[in-house]
Design an enzyme around this catalytic site. Structure first.
Site, PDB file in Angstrom:
ATOM      1  N   ARG A 129       9.422 -51.953   0.608  1.00 30.55           N
ATOM      2  CA  ARG A 129       8.751 -51.172  -0.816  1.00 30.55           C
ATOM      3  C   ARG A 129       9.046 -49.761  -0.520  1.00 30.55           C
ATOM      4  NH1 ARG A 129       8.671 -55.287  -2.670  1.00 30.55           N
ATOM      5  NH2 ARG A 129       7.302 -56.664  -3.840  1.00 30.55           N
ATOM      6  N   GLU A 177      10.488 -47.516 -10.019  1.00 36.53           N
ATOM      7  CA  GLU A 177      11.816 -48.375 -10.363  1.00 36.53           C
ATOM      8  C   GLU A 177      11.661 -48.866 -11.748  1.00 36.53           C
ATOM      9  OE1 GLU A 177      12.501 -49.870  -5.752  1.00 36.53           O
ATOM     10  OE2 GLU A 177      11.786 -51.435  -7.326  1.00 36.53           O
ATOM     11  N   HIS A 204      17.420 -52.258  -5.411  1.00 34.74           N
ATOM     12  CA  HIS A 204      16.294 -53.267  -5.238  1.00 34.74           C
ATOM     13  C   HIS A 204      16.908 -54.669  -5.262  1.00 34.74           C
ATOM     14  CE1 HIS A 204      11.737 -53.928  -5.140  1.00 34.74           C
ATOM     15  NE2 HIS A 204      12.379 -54.927  -4.520  1.00 34.74           N
TER      16      HIS A 204
END
Length: 316
Positions: A233, A262, A283
């Site tokens: 994370r 993000e 990600h």
């Protein structure tokens, strides 16, 4: 009861999503802005979200909502305290990325330990053609065999990373932390893990206790030859501190798949680095074809279990 199910950010999941095997209506949106939440969920009894935040100020305006199905393992986008107090079930996804995330972590690890980006950059710039022998040694190449990896977070992803590490012949240290701890794991004090590890890999959720757990002081305690990996994370690492550490050579490199915000539309200090010893991916560590389909199947399993009155994978 006929459930009305609303998927708020369908475009975040590139997989086939079957419809639940009970009477329901279904509405899905590619993306949803926070300003659109109340209108889109006004009649919903079940909401599906991956990254669209559902906070108390929104949830209190949705009296029909009975379940939130999170299309991810992490659920920091949900106000869990509000859901618990107001009897809104929240279910997340378990054990779906047990191969893809550790594999991605090790893709970053091997690239950084062997300085692949730096060597590729040199070749593209014509360096190889200029040397007088068959190869050149401008950047250190460090074996994984015999090196130490410190893993922070001993869940299935941390354990999966440890399994790969053992295959490379690495020594594995699991960082100690406050309870609850997984059974059968030998823990090492966190400061000792920082000091001894050649690789630090993060595999834990973002909470109030873990936010910015790696700052400039922790980076200074690491070996100058060590690398830091984060496929967990954004927010676990102080990004300004990491940028400073890489610029000053406090650590040898870093591989990240996550950022605090993000997408990073307002910028991020890590986006400005342009260093061959820093790798940033968008990600996608979780996003292998197999992992996404597993997630999609379990997502509907969670919803069907809730509708049957026997909810599973609850976090609230």
């Amino acid at each position: 009861m006929t459930h009305h199910i609303v998927f708020l950010d369908r475009s975040t999941l590139q997989a086939s999503v079957r419809r639940p095997a009970f009477e329901h209506t279904w509405q899905e949106y590619p993306v949803t802005k926070v300003s659109e939440l109340v209108e889109r969920l006004r009649d919903a009894t079940i909401a599906i979200t991956n990254k669209v935040p559902l906070r108390a100020d929104m949830l209190q305006r949705l009296p029909k909502l009975r379940m939130i199905a999170v299309a991810a393992t992490g659920y920091d986008v949900i106000d869990i305290d509000f859901c618990t107090a107001n009897h809104i079930a929240v279910a997340n996804i378990r054990n779906y990325a047990v191969h893809t995330v550790p594999e991605h972590a090790f893709a970053l690890i091997t690239a950084l330990r062997r300085n692949l980006l730096a060597y590729r950059q040199d070749v593209e710039r014509g360096r190889w053609q200029q040397v007088e022998q068959f190869c050149f040694f401008d950047h250190p190449i460090r074996d994984l065999h015999g090196a130490t990896i410190g893993i922070v977070g001993e869940g299935v992803l941390g354990q999966g990373t440890a399994s790969i590490a053992h295959g490379f012949g690495m020594q594995v240290l699991f960082a100690d932390h406050a309870p609850p701890r997984a059974a059968g794991v030998v823990f090492t004090p966190f400061d000792q893990v920082l000091a001894q590890s050649d690789v630090i890999s993060l595999h834990l959720p973002l909470t109030a206790n873990t936010r910015n757990m790696i700052g400039i002081e922790q980076l200074r305690r690491m070996k100058r030859t060590a690398i830091l990996i984060n496929t967990a994370r954004g927010g676990l690492v102080d990004e300004e501190a990491l940028a400073q550490a890489l610029k000053e050579g406090l650590i040898a490199g870093a591989g990240f798949d996550v950022l605090t915000r993000e997408p990073p539309r307002e910028g991020n200090p890590l986006l400005d680095l342009h260093l061959p010893n820093f790798i940033l991916t968008p990600h996608v560590a979780w996003a292998s074809d197999g992992a996404m389909q597993f997630l999609a199947d379990q997502l509907i399993d969670n919803i069907e279990a809730f509708a049957r009155g026997s909810p599973q994978n609850l976090v609230a």
